[in-house]
Design a protein around this motif. Structure first.
Motif, mmCIF file in Angstrom:
data_model
loop_
_atom_site.group_PDB
_atom_site.id
_atom_site.type_symbol
_atom_site.label_atom_id
_atom_site.label_comp_id
_atom_site.label_asym_id
_atom_site.label_seq_id
_atom_site.Cartn_x
_atom_site.Cartn_y
_atom_site.Cartn_z
ATOM 1 N N ALA A 178 0.735 -0.985 0.186
ATOM 2 C CA ALA A 178 0.107 0.317 0.176
ATOM 3 C C ALA A 178 0.969 1.006 0.023
ATOM 4 O O ALA A 178 0.660 1.907 -0.908
ATOM 5 C CB ALA A 178 -1.036 -0.337 1.163
ATOM 6 N N ALA A 201 1.448 4.090 -3.044
ATOM 7 C CA ALA A 201 0.960 5.472 -2.381
ATOM 8 C C ALA A 201 2.391 6.250 -2.988
ATOM 9 O O ALA A 201 2.548 7.964 -2.674
ATOM 10 C CB ALA A 201 -0.209 5.936 -1.022
ATOM 11 N N SER A 261 -3.044 10.496 -0.701
ATOM 12 C CA SER A 261 -3.303 9.632 -1.199
ATOM 13 C C SER A 261 -4.382 9.546 -1.020
ATOM 14 O O SER A 261 -4.719 9.360 0.616
ATOM 15 C CB SER A 261 -2.748 8.283 -1.222
ATOM 16 N N ASP A 262 -5.745 9.703 -1.070
ATOM 17 C CA ASP A 262 -7.097 8.811 -1.000
ATOM 18 C C ASP A 262 -7.525 7.612 -0.374
ATOM 19 O O ASP A 262 -6.914 6.960 -1.073
ATOM 20 C CB ASP A 262 -8.161 9.548 -2.560
ATOM 21 N N HIS A 263 -7.879 6.892 0.347
ATOM 22 C CA HIS A 263 -7.974 6.270 1.141
ATOM 23 C C HIS A 263 -8.578 5.611 0.193
ATOM 24 O O HIS A 263 -8.708 4.018 0.245
ATOM 25 C CB HIS A 263 -8.783 6.650 2.664
ATOM 26 N N MET A 320 -7.493 4.438 -2.555
ATOM 27 C CA MET A 320 -6.151 3.779 -2.804
ATOM 28 C C MET A 320 -7.307 2.675 -2.943
ATOM 29 O O MET A 320 -7.096 1.338 -3.081
ATOM 30 C CB MET A 320 -5.796 3.899 -1.479
ATOM 31 N N GLU A 321 -8.135 1.900 -1.880
ATOM 32 C CA GLU A 321 -9.120 0.855 -1.510
ATOM 33 C C GLU A 321 -9.925 0.429 -3.245
ATOM 34 O O GLU A 321 -9.432 -0.963 -3.607
ATOM 35 C CB GLU A 321 -9.901 1.300 -0.751
ATOM 36 N N LEU A 365 -6.996 -0.747 -5.368
ATOM 37 C CA LEU A 365 -6.232 -1.992 -4.793
ATOM 38 C C LEU A 365 -7.378 -3.753 -5.316
ATOM 39 O O LEU A 365 -7.356 -4.588 -5.885
ATOM 40 C CB LEU A 365 -6.122 -2.021 -3.427
ATOM 41 N N GLN A 374 -6.349 -5.991 -2.876
ATOM 42 C CA GLN A 374 -6.595 -5.635 -1.951
ATOM 43 C C GLN A 374 -6.150 -6.672 -0.895
ATOM 44 O O GLN A 374 -5.836 -5.772 0.828
ATOM 45 C CB GLN A 374 -8.545 -5.562 -1.355
ATOM 46 N N MET A 424 -7.823 -3.748 6.803
ATOM 47 C CA MET A 424 -6.504 -2.838 6.158
ATOM 48 C C MET A 424 -5.650 -1.517 5.635
ATOM 49 O O MET A 424 -6.684 -0.828 6.807
ATOM 50 C CB MET A 424 -6.527 -2.468 4.166
ATOM 51 N N ARG A 425 -4.511 -1.638 6.278
ATOM 52 C CA ARG A 425 -3.837 -0.390 6.453
ATOM 53 C C ARG A 425 -3.400 0.401 5.640
ATOM 54 O O ARG A 425 -2.746 -0.602 5.095
ATOM 55 C CB ARG A 425 -2.486 -0.718 7.386
ATOM 56 N N LEU A 426 -3.793 1.604 5.350
ATOM 57 C CA LEU A 426 -3.283 2.292 4.068
ATOM 58 C C LEU A 426 -2.044 3.042 4.779
ATOM 59 O O LEU A 426 -2.305 4.121 6.036
ATOM 60 C CB LEU A 426 -4.124 2.188 3.735
ATOM 61 N N PRO A 427 -1.469 3.916 3.819
ATOM 62 C CA PRO A 427 -0.258 4.815 3.984
ATOM 63 C C PRO A 427 -1.599 6.720 5.022
ATOM 64 O O PRO A 427 -0.806 7.333 5.595
ATOM 65 C CB PRO A 427 0.377 5.174 3.016
ATOM 66 N N THR A 428 -2.455 6.153 4.658
ATOM 67 C CA THR A 428 -3.019 7.329 5.139
ATOM 68 C C THR A 428 -3.715 7.177 6.549
ATOM 69 O O THR A 428 -4.355 8.311 7.156
ATOM 70 C CB THR A 428 -5.000 7.897 4.809
#
Lengths: 223, 298
Positions: free
Chosen positions: A96, A100, A110-112, A115-116, A119, A125, B1-5
């Motif tokens: 992830a 980004a 980056s927009d959460h 991103m999802e 993925l 994902q 899910m862990r995202l950078p944001t």
């Protein structure tokens, strides 16, 4: 978007590409094909300003490449998504975080949700927290594609994106590229896989550029 | 899910994250900075002490002179009176004093040992002269003494003073040169370390350039890292150096010029300035190395 005018490129020894003139129009889908070592990668490198032409003129978004500073090149690359055959990631960061990266290096968030979505579009994902070395070849290719499109570039340049994956995965990657093209992106894919090109031609209007004898020519319907 | 944001981080911290954590060689930069700063503290102490010494010798010795009288026994008192009379009428003399026999004996004791029957030796008479401001004319006084007391010799200490003061300022110059060399060496070592780190991470740098990172962004990560490491090492080195200097035996009057190595008063602030200076040096060296190296990569 990308214009080549009488471009030549030579390594120390001889000329690899000569007298290349062509224009990639917005929204077009091009394949670049030719034998190994013919200069496909060099052509792509010229198209994203990794290399500068030894003669002639390469124009990216109406800017002459030879006049771009290193910072200009960095800014230009934020509008170009690049996918390599052996896609490189930062191995100490999660998938992830790697995806980004184009946002991170331009100090943007980056927009959460994006991103999802991205993925799940590439079907990764469940691997958001995985480290790149843990991914398979096909997963890496799709991750590279996702990283290339995350900043919503105008152009996507792919160098043998299906070189390391099986046919089924190749089709999946092709489908992703076709979808991007339908969204209006300009696509250039270097490949020596003629089956892939035939498959693509069945789905969209794709043009084929062939490198032969140091020149890039538009191929006819002989595939 | 862990995202950078999910984990907010400042751009600077994130810039640090894009460079892989460095391997076991990272501490070498810290160590080098520490060792160099430690040495620098001593070079600094040497320069400051010799600077003080040069000033002290110049000043202390410049203000006093000695008149030595060696004359046949029957002449001694006559010539002494003549000298004192001459001194009393010479302008530019703050005070003068006849050093009595007891004091002369005491002065000679360190050289001959106690108990020596020095009464039997022809010990010259000594007269201490302290100059005023403006000082007396040394040559004029010498001529006058030659005429009135032929056995008198005016010693204004220049013969001693000059080589000592010269030696002290030469030592100070060496100290300053050492500091400059230590600084240059530290810059060179940090440059080499930074170049090595950049070379090791050339793949990562290529990836960063490919996704549109500017040189300044990539350089920031390296510069920050090396600056902080140097700052840490230098702080440790400066602290150790200060402890070392503080642990030196205290200077006393007798051995002053040997044990006077150290800091006095505001001088103690100099070593404290070393860690920030080292950090600035590291910042500039790494930045230069980074931009140079980055230009080599496309």
């Amino acid at each position: 978007m990308i214009t080549f005018e009488n471009v030549a490129y030579s390594y120390g020894g001889g000329e690899l590409l000569s007298d290349v003139s062509l224009k990639l129009a917005p929204g077009s889908f091009h394949f670049l094909t030719g034998p190994s070592g013919a200069g496909k990668s060099t052509f792509l490198k010229l198209a994203y300003a990794e290399l500068r032409p030894t003669s002639g003129r390469v124009t990216l978004f109406d800017n002459d490449v030879t006049k771009l500073s290193r910072d200009d090149i960095a800014r230009t690359r934020r509008r170009i998504g690049i996918v390599h055959q052996d896609c490189k990631f930062l191995d100490h960061m999660t998938l992830a975080a790697n995806m980004a990266l184009p946002f991170t290096v331009s100090d943007r968030e980056s927009d959460h949700k994006d991103m999802e979505d991205l993925l799940s579009w590439v079907g990764l994902q469940h691997l958001a927290d995985a480290l790149p070395p843990q991914l398979s070849g096909g997963e890496r290719q799709r991750a590279a594609l996702a990283r290339a499109v995350i900043v919503d570039p105008d152009i996507i340049l792919a160098d043998e994106p299906t070189g390391n994956v099986d046919w089924e995965m190749s089709l999946r990657i092709l489908t992703l590229l076709v979808e991007l093209n339908k969204m209006g992106k300009t696509i250039l894919v270097a490949t020596h896989d003629l089956n892939l090109i035939r498959q693509a031609k069945a789905q969209i209007q794709a043009r084929v550029l062939r490198i032969a004898k140091h020149r890039v020519q538009l191929a006819g319907a002989d595939l | 899910m862990r995202l950078p944001t999910a984990k907010p981080a400042s751009p600077a911290t994130r810039a640090l994250e894009v460079v892989p954590p460095s391997g076991p060689t990272a501490w070498l930069t810290t160590f080098t900075a520490g060792a160099m700063t430690f040495l620098c503290v001593f070079a600094l102490a040497l320069s400051l002490a010799s600077g003080r010494l040069a000033t002290r010798w110049s000043e202390a010795l410049a203000k006093t002179a000695t008149i030595r009288l060696s004359a046949p026994e029957e002449q001694v008192q006559i010539q002494t009176d003549a000298i004192l009379a001459a001194l009393a009428t010479t302008p530019g003399i703050a005070s003068y004093r006849l050093i009595d026999e007891a004091e002369t004996t005491r002065l000679l004791e360190p050289w001959f040992g106690p108990g020596l029957p020095i009464e039997d030796l022809p010990i010259p008479r000594l007269i201490e002269v302290v100059e005023a401001d403006p000082p007396y004319d040394s040559d004029g006084l010498k001529q006058r003494l030659t005429a009135e007391a032929p056995g008198a010799i005016l010693d204004d200490h220049t013969r001693w003073r000059r080589p000592l003061a010269e030696a002290a300022s030469r030592i100070r110059l060496l100290g300053v040169l050492s500091i400059a060399l230590i600084g240059a060496t530290m810059a060179a070592m940090i440059t080499l370390a930074a170049r090595a780190a950049l070379a090791t991470n050339s793949e990562e740098i290529r990836v960063l350039r490919l996704v549109g990172a500017k040189d300044s962004y990539i350089a920031r990560a390296f510069v920050r890292r090396f600056t902080l490491r140097t700052l840490g090492g230098a702080a440790f080195g400066a602290a150790a150096g200060l402890l070392g200097v503080a642990a030196l035996p205290a200077a006393d009057a007798a051995g002053g010029f040997l044990t006077g190595l150290g800091f006095t008063g505001w001088d103690w602030l100099w070593p404290l300035a070393l860690p920030p200076l080292a950090a600035i040096l590291a910042f500039l060296a790494t930045r230069r190395a980074a931009f140079q190296k980055l230009r080599e990569l496309t």
